[in-house]
Design a protein around this motif. Structure first.
Motif, PDB file in Angstrom:
ATOM      1  N   ALA A 112      -4.847  18.551 -43.617  1.00  0.00           N
ATOM      2  CA  ALA A 112      -5.221  19.745 -42.864  1.00  0.00           C
ATOM      3  C   ALA A 112      -4.672  20.950 -43.631  1.00  0.00           C
ATOM      4  N   LYS A 113      -4.435  22.062 -42.956  1.00  0.00           N
ATOM      5  CA  LYS A 113      -3.994  23.274 -43.647  1.00  0.00           C
ATOM      6  C   LYS A 113      -2.729  23.059 -44.470  1.00  0.00           C
ATOM      7  N   SER A 114      -1.690  22.525 -43.857  1.00  0.00           N
ATOM      8  CA  SER A 114      -0.460  22.270 -44.599  1.00  0.00           C
ATOM      9  C   SER A 114      -0.020  20.821 -44.494  1.00  0.00           C
ATOM     10  N   CYS A 115      -0.736  20.018 -43.748  1.00  0.00           N
ATOM     11  CA  CYS A 115      -0.321  18.646 -43.461  1.00  0.00           C
ATOM     12  C   CYS A 115      -1.080  17.639 -44.320  1.00  0.00           C
ATOM     13  N   ILE A 116      -0.317  16.754 -44.952  1.00  0.00           N
ATOM     14  CA  ILE A 116      -0.883  15.624 -45.677  1.00  0.00           C
ATOM     15  C   ILE A 116      -0.477  14.393 -44.874  1.00  0.00           C
ATOM     16  N   ARG A 117      -1.454  13.598 -44.451  1.00  0.00           N
ATOM     17  CA  ARG A 117      -1.177  12.434 -43.607  1.00  0.00           C
ATOM     18  C   ARG A 117      -1.278  11.152 -44.418  1.00  0.00           C
ATOM     19  N   PHE A 118      -0.247  10.318 -44.273  1.00  0.00           N
ATOM     20  CA  PHE A 118      -0.226   9.016 -44.942  1.00  0.00           C
ATOM     21  C   PHE A 118      -0.175   7.935 -43.875  1.00  0.00           C
ATOM     22  N   LYS A 119      -1.294   7.238 -43.691  1.00  0.00           N
ATOM     23  CA  LYS A 119      -1.376   6.180 -42.678  1.00  0.00           C
ATOM     24  C   LYS A 119      -0.871   4.844 -43.207  1.00  0.00           C
ATOM     25  N   LYS A 120      -0.953   4.640 -44.499  1.00  0.00           N
ATOM     26  CA  LYS A 120      -0.470   3.414 -45.120  1.00  0.00           C
ATOM     27  C   LYS A 120       0.713   3.766 -46.016  1.00  0.00           C
ATOM     28  N   MET A 121       1.864   3.231 -45.662  1.00  0.00           N
ATOM     29  CA  MET A 121       3.091   3.568 -46.386  1.00  0.00           C
ATOM     30  C   MET A 121       3.008   3.191 -47.862  1.00  0.00           C
ATOM     31  N   GLU A 122       2.282   2.125 -48.164  1.00  0.00           N
ATOM     32  CA  GLU A 122       2.211   1.652 -49.545  1.00  0.00           C
ATOM     33  C   GLU A 122       1.325   2.530 -50.434  1.00  0.00           C
ATOM     34  N   THR A 123       0.615   3.495 -49.851  1.00  0.00           N
ATOM     35  CA  THR A 123      -0.239   4.357 -50.681  1.00  0.00           C
ATOM     36  C   THR A 123       0.326   5.768 -50.853  1.00  0.00           C
ATOM     37  N   ILE A 124       1.551   6.006 -50.416  1.00  0.00           N
ATOM     38  CA  ILE A 124       2.135   7.336 -50.590  1.00  0.00           C
ATOM     39  C   ILE A 124       2.311   7.586 -52.088  1.00  0.00           C
ATOM     40  N   PRO A 125       1.716   8.659 -52.615  1.00  0.00           N
ATOM     41  CA  PRO A 125       1.806   8.943 -54.062  1.00  0.00           C
ATOM     42  C   PRO A 125       3.087   9.727 -54.398  1.00  0.00           C
TER      43      PRO A 125
END
Length: 151
Positions: A112-125
Motif C-alpha cells: 500500500a502507500k507505506s506498507c509492504i505485507r509479507f504473508k509467507k515468512m520464507e519469502t521476506i526479501p
C-alpha cells in the motif's frame, strides 16, 4: 493482531515461533542497514525506528511529544507488515522498490502507500529490505518532511 507489550523483547516473545524468527531477522537487517541517527523503539504497538527528539526536537507534527516516525514493523493477523515512510514520501524510492522486488520474490508484491505485507515468512526479501534501509538518511528524511509538512 494487537500485542500489548512494554518492551521490544516482550513484543517479540508474544509472537508465534515462525514470526519471532522473521521479526528478529528483520530487526537485525534494519538495525545494521539504517543510516546513523535512527533509534529503535516500541511505538504504535509495533517495533519502530524514529528520529529522536535529540536530533529533531519538533517531533511528529501529529503529536510533537512523539519522535518523528520513519519505519515500523509489526505482526498483523495475516502478515508481517513493514511500514516505510520513505516509500510513501519518495516516489523514486517506491519506483525502485517495485522494480527490484520481482528479482527477489516470485509472488506478487502486496504493498500500500507505506506498507509492504509479507504473508509467507520464507519469502521476506531481507537483502532487498537492507538495501531499502540504506536509501534515505536522517537528513534526507527531515528535509523532505519539513518541505511536505512545515508551513
Amino acid at each position: 493482531m494487537k500485542i500489548e507489550a512494554e518492551t521490544i523483547e516482550e513484543y517479540v516473545g508474544q509472537l508465534p515461533a515462525d514470526r519471532q524468527h522473521a521479526i528478529e531477522k528483520l530487526r537485525l537487517v534494519i538495525k545494521e542497514n539504517l543510516p546513523p541517527g535512527f533509534e529503535e523503539t516500541l511505538s504504535y504497538g509495533m517495533i519502530g525506528y524514529v528520529i529522536p527528539h535529540s536530533i529533531y526536537p519538533d517531533g511528529y507534527h501529529c503529536n510533537p511529544k512523539e519522535p518523528l516516525p520513519f519505519l515500523s514493523m509489526g505482526s498483523q493477523k495475516n502478515f508481517i507488515g513493514v511500514y516505510h515512510m520513505g516509500i510513501y514520501a519518495f516516489p523514486e524510492v517506491r519506483d525502485w522498490f517495485v522494480e527490484e522486488y520481482p528479482k527477489y520474490v516470485k509472488t506478487k508484491l502486496d504493498m500500500a502507500k507505506s506498507c509492504i505485507r509479507f504473508k509467507k515468512m520464507e519469502t521476506i526479501p531481507y537483502e532487498l529490505i537492507a538495501e531499502l534501509c540504506r536509501k534515505i538518511t536522517v537528513d534526507d528524511y527531515i528535509t523532505h518532511y519539513e518541505h511536505a509538512w512545515k508551513k
